[in-house]
Motif scaffolding. Structure first.
Motif, PDB file in Angstrom:
ATOM      1  N   MET A   1      -0.322  22.297   8.915  1.00  0.00           N
ATOM      2  CA  MET A   1      -1.501  21.633   8.386  1.00  0.00           C
ATOM      3  C   MET A   1      -1.064  20.259   7.897  1.00  0.00           C
ATOM      4  SD  MET A   1      -3.697  24.547   6.351  1.00  0.00           S
ATOM      5  CE  MET A   1      -2.398  24.896   5.175  1.00  0.00           C
ATOM      6  N   PHE A   2      -1.665  19.234   8.440  1.00  0.00           N
ATOM      7  CA  PHE A   2      -1.207  17.887   8.136  1.00  0.00           C
ATOM      8  C   PHE A   2      -2.374  16.954   7.905  1.00  0.00           C
ATOM      9  CE2 PHE A   2      -1.798  18.223  12.698  1.00  0.00           C
ATOM     10  CZ  PHE A   2      -2.493  17.071  13.011  1.00  0.00           C
ATOM     11  N   THR A   3      -2.068  15.859   7.272  1.00  0.00           N
ATOM     12  CA  THR A   3      -3.038  14.793   7.094  1.00  0.00           C
ATOM     13  C   THR A   3      -2.270  13.488   7.058  1.00  0.00           C
ATOM     14  OG1 THR A   3      -4.932  14.045   5.793  1.00  0.00           O
ATOM     15  CG2 THR A   3      -3.023  14.854   4.564  1.00  0.00           C
ATOM     16  N   TYR A   4      -3.003  12.401   6.849  1.00  0.00           N
ATOM     17  CA  TYR A   4      -2.391  11.081   6.738  1.00  0.00           C
ATOM     18  C   TYR A   4      -2.810  10.461   5.424  1.00  0.00           C
ATOM     19  CZ  TYR A   4      -1.790  11.702  11.751  1.00  0.00           C
ATOM     20  OH  TYR A   4      -1.446  12.207  12.978  1.00  0.00           O
ATOM     21  N   ARG A   5      -1.913   9.714   4.829  1.00  0.00           N
ATOM     22  CA  ARG A   5      -2.260   8.932   3.662  1.00  0.00           C
ATOM     23  C   ARG A   5      -1.917   7.474   3.952  1.00  0.00           C
ATOM     24  NH1 ARG A   5       2.389  11.163  -0.527  1.00  0.00           N
ATOM     25  NH2 ARG A   5       4.184  10.217   0.506  1.00  0.00           N
ATOM     26  N   TYR A   6      -2.619   6.583   3.263  1.00  0.00           N
ATOM     27  CA  TYR A   6      -2.476   5.153   3.526  1.00  0.00           C
ATOM     28  C   TYR A   6      -2.035   4.468   2.241  1.00  0.00           C
ATOM     29  CZ  TYR A   6      -4.755   6.292   7.867  1.00  0.00           C
ATOM     30  OH  TYR A   6      -5.045   6.855   9.090  1.00  0.00           O
TER      31      TYR A   6
ATOM     32  N   LEU B   1     -16.806  -1.162  -5.516  1.00  0.00           N
ATOM     33  CA  LEU B   1     -15.925  -0.102  -5.035  1.00  0.00           C
ATOM     34  C   LEU B   1     -14.736  -0.037  -5.985  1.00  0.00           C
ATOM     35  CD1 LEU B   1     -14.570   1.895  -2.990  1.00  0.00           C
ATOM     36  CD2 LEU B   1     -13.668  -0.139  -1.818  1.00  0.00           C
ATOM     37  N   VAL B   2     -14.433   1.158  -6.471  1.00  0.00           N
ATOM     38  CA  VAL B   2     -13.253   1.365  -7.305  1.00  0.00           C
ATOM     39  C   VAL B   2     -12.516   2.580  -6.766  1.00  0.00           C
ATOM     40  CG1 VAL B   2     -12.336   1.627  -9.633  1.00  0.00           C
ATOM     41  CG2 VAL B   2     -14.558   0.518  -9.289  1.00  0.00           C
ATOM     42  N   PHE B   3     -11.202   2.471  -6.642  1.00  0.00           N
ATOM     43  CA  PHE B   3     -10.434   3.637  -6.221  1.00  0.00           C
ATOM     44  C   PHE B   3      -9.058   3.629  -6.862  1.00  0.00           C
ATOM     45  CE2 PHE B   3      -9.661   0.467  -2.877  1.00  0.00           C
ATOM     46  CZ  PHE B   3      -8.283   0.519  -2.685  1.00  0.00           C
ATOM     47  N   SER B   4      -8.473   4.823  -6.914  1.00  0.00           N
ATOM     48  CA  SER B   4      -7.135   4.955  -7.489  1.00  0.00           C
ATOM     49  C   SER B   4      -6.341   5.986  -6.703  1.00  0.00           C
ATOM     50  CB  SER B   4      -7.223   5.374  -8.965  1.00  0.00           C
ATOM     51  OG  SER B   4      -7.757   6.677  -9.097  1.00  0.00           O
ATOM     52  N   HIS B   5      -5.044   5.800  -6.695  1.00  0.00           N
ATOM     53  CA  HIS B   5      -4.107   6.769  -6.136  1.00  0.00           C
ATOM     54  C   HIS B   5      -2.701   6.340  -6.540  1.00  0.00           C
ATOM     55  CE1 HIS B   5      -2.821   4.034  -2.911  1.00  0.00           C
ATOM     56  NE2 HIS B   5      -4.083   3.845  -2.572  1.00  0.00           N
ATOM     57  N   PRO B   6      -1.697   7.169  -6.322  1.00  0.00           N
ATOM     58  CA  PRO B   6      -0.342   6.762  -6.688  1.00  0.00           C
ATOM     59  C   PRO B   6       0.084   5.513  -5.919  1.00  0.00           C
ATOM     60  CG  PRO B   6      -0.425   9.113  -6.255  1.00  0.00           C
ATOM     61  CD  PRO B   6      -1.738   8.545  -5.804  1.00  0.00           C
ATOM     62  N   PRO B   7       0.858   4.649  -6.522  1.00  0.00           N
ATOM     63  CA  PRO B   7       1.323   3.455  -5.807  1.00  0.00           C
ATOM     64  C   PRO B   7       2.257   3.842  -4.672  1.00  0.00           C
ATOM     65  CG  PRO B   7       2.469   3.670  -7.898  1.00  0.00           C
ATOM     66  CD  PRO B   7       1.402   4.715  -7.897  1.00  0.00           C
ATOM     67  N   ALA B   8       2.346   2.951  -3.701  1.00  0.00           N
ATOM     68  CA  ALA B   8       3.236   3.195  -2.565  1.00  0.00           C
ATOM     69  C   ALA B   8       4.684   3.276  -3.027  1.00  0.00           C
ATOM     70  CB  ALA B   8       3.081   2.081  -1.533  1.00  0.00           C
ATOM     71  N   ILE B   9       5.439   4.145  -2.390  1.00  0.00           N
ATOM     72  CA  ILE B   9       6.875   4.177  -2.615  1.00  0.00           C
ATOM     73  C   ILE B   9       7.451   2.883  -2.058  1.00  0.00           C
ATOM     74  CG2 ILE B   9       9.032   5.360  -2.008  1.00  0.00           C
ATOM     75  CD1 ILE B   9       7.366   7.935  -1.767  1.00  0.00           C
ATOM     76  N   PRO B  10       8.254   2.161  -2.805  1.00  0.00           N
ATOM     77  CA  PRO B  10       8.779   0.887  -2.308  1.00  0.00           C
ATOM     78  C   PRO B  10       9.404   1.015  -0.925  1.00  0.00           C
ATOM     79  CG  PRO B  10       9.330   1.157  -4.617  1.00  0.00           C
ATOM     80  CD  PRO B  10       8.717   2.460  -4.174  1.00  0.00           C
ATOM     81  N   GLY B  11       8.935   0.171  -0.020  1.00  0.00           N
ATOM     82  CA  GLY B  11       9.442   0.179   1.342  1.00  0.00           C
ATOM     83  C   GLY B  11       8.745   1.145   2.266  1.00  0.00           C
ATOM     84  N   ALA B  12       7.896   2.024   1.733  1.00  0.00           N
ATOM     85  CA  ALA B  12       7.187   3.017   2.565  1.00  0.00           C
ATOM     86  C   ALA B  12       5.703   2.667   2.556  1.00  0.00           C
ATOM     87  CB  ALA B  12       7.421   4.424   2.041  1.00  0.00           C
ATOM     88  N   TYR B  13       5.354   1.705   3.405  1.00  0.00           N
ATOM     89  CA  TYR B  13       3.996   1.187   3.404  1.00  0.00           C
ATOM     90  C   TYR B  13       3.272   1.550   4.696  1.00  0.00           C
ATOM     91  CZ  TYR B  13       6.161  -1.614  -0.253  1.00  0.00           C
ATOM     92  OH  TYR B  13       6.843  -2.020  -1.371  1.00  0.00           O
ATOM     93  N   GLY B  14       1.914   1.592   4.590  1.00  0.00           N
ATOM     94  CA  GLY B  14       1.103   1.864   5.759  1.00  0.00           C
ATOM     95  C   GLY B  14       0.763   3.331   5.903  1.00  0.00           C
ATOM     96  N   PRO B  15       0.245   3.735   7.080  1.00  0.00           N
ATOM     97  CA  PRO B  15      -0.135   5.138   7.301  1.00  0.00           C
ATOM     98  C   PRO B  15       1.100   6.023   7.395  1.00  0.00           C
ATOM     99  CG  PRO B  15      -0.372   3.874   9.322  1.00  0.00           C
ATOM    100  CD  PRO B  15      -0.057   2.888   8.249  1.00  0.00           C
ATOM    101  N   GLN B  16       1.023   7.158   6.725  1.00  0.00           N
ATOM    102  CA  GLN B  16       2.144   8.097   6.698  1.00  0.00           C
ATOM    103  C   GLN B  16       1.617   9.508   6.916  1.00  0.00           C
ATOM    104  OE1 GLN B  16       3.992   7.510   2.872  1.00  0.00           O
ATOM    105  NE2 GLN B  16       3.905   5.291   3.077  1.00  0.00           N
ATOM    106  N   GLY B  17       2.172  10.202   7.903  1.00  0.00           N
ATOM    107  CA  GLY B  17       1.811  11.595   8.107  1.00  0.00           C
ATOM    108  C   GLY B  17       2.480  12.471   7.071  1.00  0.00           C
ATOM    109  N   MET B  18       1.794  13.525   6.663  1.00  0.00           N
ATOM    110  CA  MET B  18       2.370  14.430   5.668  1.00  0.00           C
ATOM    111  C   MET B  18       1.887  15.854   5.919  1.00  0.00           C
ATOM    112  SD  MET B  18       0.106  13.112   2.375  1.00  0.00           S
ATOM    113  CE  MET B  18       0.567  14.465   1.313  1.00  0.00           C
ATOM    114  N   TYR B  19       2.818  16.811   5.842  1.00  0.00           N
ATOM    115  CA  TYR B  19       2.473  18.224   5.928  1.00  0.00           C
ATOM    116  C   TYR B  19       2.075  18.722   4.547  1.00  0.00           C
ATOM    117  CZ  TYR B  19       4.370  18.715  10.649  1.00  0.00           C
ATOM    118  OH  TYR B  19       4.586  18.610  11.987  1.00  0.00           O
TER     119      TYR B  19
END
Length: 220
Positions: A173-178, A146-164
């Motif tokens: 229209m919203f989703t969640y990023r982890y 398994l290989v995956f990539s995405h932007p690194p977490a913003i320091p201090g903002a970890y875990g599931p985050q809702g985003m419009y």
């Protein structure tokens, strides 16, 4: 709010993204890169030499098409019917196959297994890893990666985050990023059936710009 309602909202969101994707993105040649910067970072070699591969959240399908051109049994799954319809026609000549559906449902219900499963700024970033990673482990052949990539977490903002998406006016229209630290990802992978794993943040090619988190793990 029901899971089905959430799925419908996400499907509409990604359909909107698909319809806004510029034609020249699909008209370009197949390409495989893990970072958001052209000509930067590692490439397809992180997958090893798979005979079969699945991209979860395949978007434009350009990475799937490149693998198919190299003789890999390459499949891409994406939630957006609009995107799947576009890329299936665009890359038909390569032999790539595209499936429309939610990644959790697809992994749970399909009977296929793969030598490699990967995500490039895709479904691994937008799906609860506690639910997703064990399903991926079950769909990998022994020794699979398994290989995956995405932007690194913003320091201090970890875990599931809702985003419009699509602005802050009109229909929501919203989703969640982890977003997790490399160390947290390694722990999640270990608890999900993966053995050897590594995670690192690649610096951007220009100082002060956003880097890219790249994670690679194998099953026994």
């Amino acid at each position: 709010m029901s899971a089905r309602h959430d799925m419908d909202v996400e499907r509409e969101l990604w359909n909107t993204y698909a319809e806004s994707t510029k034609r020249d993105v699909l008209d370009g040649e197949p390409v495989f890169r893990w970072t958001q910067y052209a000509g930067h970072g590692p490439g397809v070699e992180l997958l090893g030499e798979p005979r079969s591969a699945l991209e979860v959240g395949c978007g434009t399908g350009r990475a799937v098409a490149l693998l198919a051109q190299r003789g890999v049994r390459a499949v891409g799954v994406d939630l957006s019917p609009a995107m799947v319809d576009r890329v299936a026609g665009r890359w038909r000549h390569t032999g790539a196959r595209f499936v429309c559906g939610g990644v959790l449902d697809h992994l749970r219900d399909c009977a296929e297994t793969y030598d490699a499963i990967y995500s490039i700024f895709g479904a691994v970033w937008f799906t609860d890893p506690v639910r997703l990673l064990p399903l991926i482990a079950k769909r990998l052949n022994p020794g699979g990666v398994l290989v995956f990539s995405h932007p690194p977490a913003i320091p201090g903002a970890y875990g599931p985050q809702g985003m419009y998406k699509g602005g802050f006016a009109g229909k929501a229209m919203f989703t969640y990023r982890y977003s997790y630290t490399p160390r947290k990802w390694l722990g999640l992978l270990g608890r999900s059936g993966f053995g050897q794993a590594e995670a690192e943040v690649l610096d951007a090619p220009e100082a002060g710009h956003i880097g890219t988190l790249v994670v690679r793990a194998t099953v026994g």
